[in-house]
Design a protein around this motif. Structure first.
Motif, PDB file in Angstrom:
ATOM      1  N   ALA A  31       0.822  -1.008   0.046  1.00 11.74           N
ATOM      2  CA  ALA A  31      -0.028  -0.125   0.039  1.00 11.74           C
ATOM      3  C   ALA A  31       0.817   1.287   0.103  1.00 11.74           C
ATOM      4  N   GLY A  32       2.030   0.877  -0.458  1.00 15.37           N
ATOM      5  CA  GLY A  32       3.128   2.174  -0.712  1.00 15.37           C
ATOM      6  C   GLY A  32       3.664   2.458   0.479  1.00 15.37           C
ATOM      7  N   GLY A  33       5.239   2.349   0.086  1.00 17.36           N
ATOM      8  CA  GLY A  33       6.333   2.306   1.140  1.00 17.36           C
ATOM      9  C   GLY A  33       6.162   0.932   2.120  1.00 17.36           C
ATOM     10  N   ASP A  34       6.161   1.297   3.514  1.00 15.87           N
ATOM     11  CA  ASP A  34       6.055   0.097   4.263  1.00 15.87           C
ATOM     12  C   ASP A  34       4.643  -0.278   4.690  1.00 15.87           C
ATOM     13  N   LYS A  35       3.711   0.465   4.172  1.00 16.42           N
ATOM     14  CA  LYS A  35       2.319   0.238   4.482  1.00 16.42           C
ATOM     15  C   LYS A  35       1.819  -0.957   3.904  1.00 16.42           C
ATOM     16  N   ARG A  36       1.120  -2.092   4.660  1.00 15.11           N
ATOM     17  CA  ARG A  36       0.500  -3.121   3.894  1.00 15.11           C
ATOM     18  C   ARG A  36      -1.112  -3.393   4.156  1.00 15.11           C
ATOM     19  N   TYR A  37      -1.858  -3.540   3.307  1.00 12.26           N
ATOM     20  CA  TYR A  37      -3.132  -3.984   3.847  1.00 12.26           C
ATOM     21  C   TYR A  37      -3.195  -5.556   4.050  1.00 12.26           C
ATOM     22  N   VAL A  38      -3.778  -5.929   5.188  1.00 18.70           N
ATOM     23  CA  VAL A  38      -3.868  -7.276   5.418  1.00 18.70           C
ATOM     24  C   VAL A  38      -5.488  -7.697   5.541  1.00 18.70           C
ATOM     25  N   GLU A  39      -5.823  -8.466   4.656  1.00 21.08           N
ATOM     26  CA  GLU A  39      -7.395  -8.812   4.722  1.00 21.08           C
ATOM     27  C   GLU A  39      -7.558 -10.318   5.109  1.00 21.08           C
ATOM     28  N   LEU A  40      -8.452 -10.425   5.782  1.00 15.25           N
ATOM     29  CA  LEU A  40      -8.785 -11.817   6.320  1.00 15.25           C
ATOM     30  C   LEU A  40     -10.089 -12.310   6.039  1.00 15.25           C
ATOM     31  N   GLU A  41     -10.231 -13.460   5.405  1.00 16.64           N
ATOM     32  CA  GLU A  41     -11.610 -13.938   5.554  1.00 16.64           C
ATOM     33  C   GLU A  41     -11.702 -15.439   5.434  1.00 16.64           C
ATOM     34  N   LYS A  42     -13.067 -16.039   5.922  1.00 14.34           N
ATOM     35  CA  LYS A  42     -13.228 -17.087   6.003  1.00 14.34           C
ATOM     36  C   LYS A  42     -13.913 -17.727   4.532  1.00 14.34           C
ATOM     37  N   CYS A  43     -13.020 -18.688   4.026  1.00 16.49           N
ATOM     38  CA  CYS A  43     -13.544 -19.094   2.496  1.00 16.49           C
ATOM     39  C   CYS A  43     -14.561 -20.426   2.850  1.00 16.49           C
ATOM     40  N   ARG A  44     -15.472 -20.285   2.112  1.00 13.27           N
ATOM     41  CA  ARG A  44     -16.536 -21.671   2.391  1.00 13.27           C
ATOM     42  C   ARG A  44     -17.119 -21.762   1.033  1.00 13.27           C
ATOM     43  N   ILE A  45     -16.488 -22.557   0.204  1.00 14.07           N
ATOM     44  CA  ILE A  45     -16.984 -22.797  -1.038  1.00 14.07           C
ATOM     45  C   ILE A  45     -18.208 -23.817  -0.966  1.00 14.07           C
ATOM     46  N   SER A  46     -19.531 -23.563  -1.341  1.00 13.28           N
ATOM     47  CA  SER A  46     -20.544 -24.699  -1.260  1.00 13.28           C
ATOM     48  C   SER A  46     -20.930 -25.081  -2.517  1.00 13.28           C
TER      49      SER A  46
END
Ligand code: ADP
Ligand code: MG
Length: 139
Positions: free
Chosen positions: A124-139
């Motif tokens: 996300a520019g320089g030392d910035k990071r986005y960390v996205e968390l999600e539970k995947c459930r494929i039905s």
């Protein structure tokens, strides 16, 4: 129902990993470019989950798998594909309660079970990071 977090330096990502270890179990797939911070986050998770010193944790780029007691760390960057993963007898690590953390899960996308935790790290520019968390459930 995902969560999007931000870190502003490597030490913060490490600390986030230590926190996330308390809620993570089973299969965790980490997506993101080279240098996005997958290994850094995993170091925090493994340290907190197993008591291993971070200095002892390095990415298993050439051997694919490194185990720390009940936690397993895969780096599949150099893996040729799903077939090689199966040939190496790794599929058992995709199931069960033990903590399995996978960098470059794209290599074995066809083998991923219906349920796992997905973590996506983005620059996300320089030392910035986005960390996205999600539970995947494929039905
Ligand atoms: P990956 O495993 O995704 O290739 P690494 O964790 O090995 O990434 O490397 C991330 C690099 O980016 C390290 O050199 C680290 O010091 C640097 N860095 C800078 N800012 C951050 C941040 N916010 N989170 C994680 N790493 C960061
Ligand atoms: Mg890495």
């Amino acid at each position: 129902m995902g969560r999007k977090l931000v870190t502003t330096c490597a030490e913060e990502t490490l600390a986030l990993g230590r926190e996330l270890a308390l809620e993570l179990s089973s299969l965790v797939c980490l997506f993101g470019d080279l240098g996005a911070g997958k290994t850094t986050l995993i170091k925090g998770i493994i340290e907190s989950a197993t008591g291993t010193n971070v200095e002892q944790i390095t990415s298993p780029t050439f051997v694919y798998l490194q185990s720390y007691g009940k936690a397993h760390h895969f780096d599949l960057y150099r893996l040729r594909g799903a077939e090689q993963f199966l040939d190496l007898g790794f599929d058992e690590y995709l199931y069960g309660p033990q903590l399995t953390l996978i960098e470059w899960p794209e290599r074995i996308e066809t083998l991923l079970p219906r349920e796992y935790t997905r973590i996506t790290l983005t620059h996300a520019g320089g030392d910035k990071r986005y960390v996205e968390l999600e539970k995947c459930r494929i039905s």
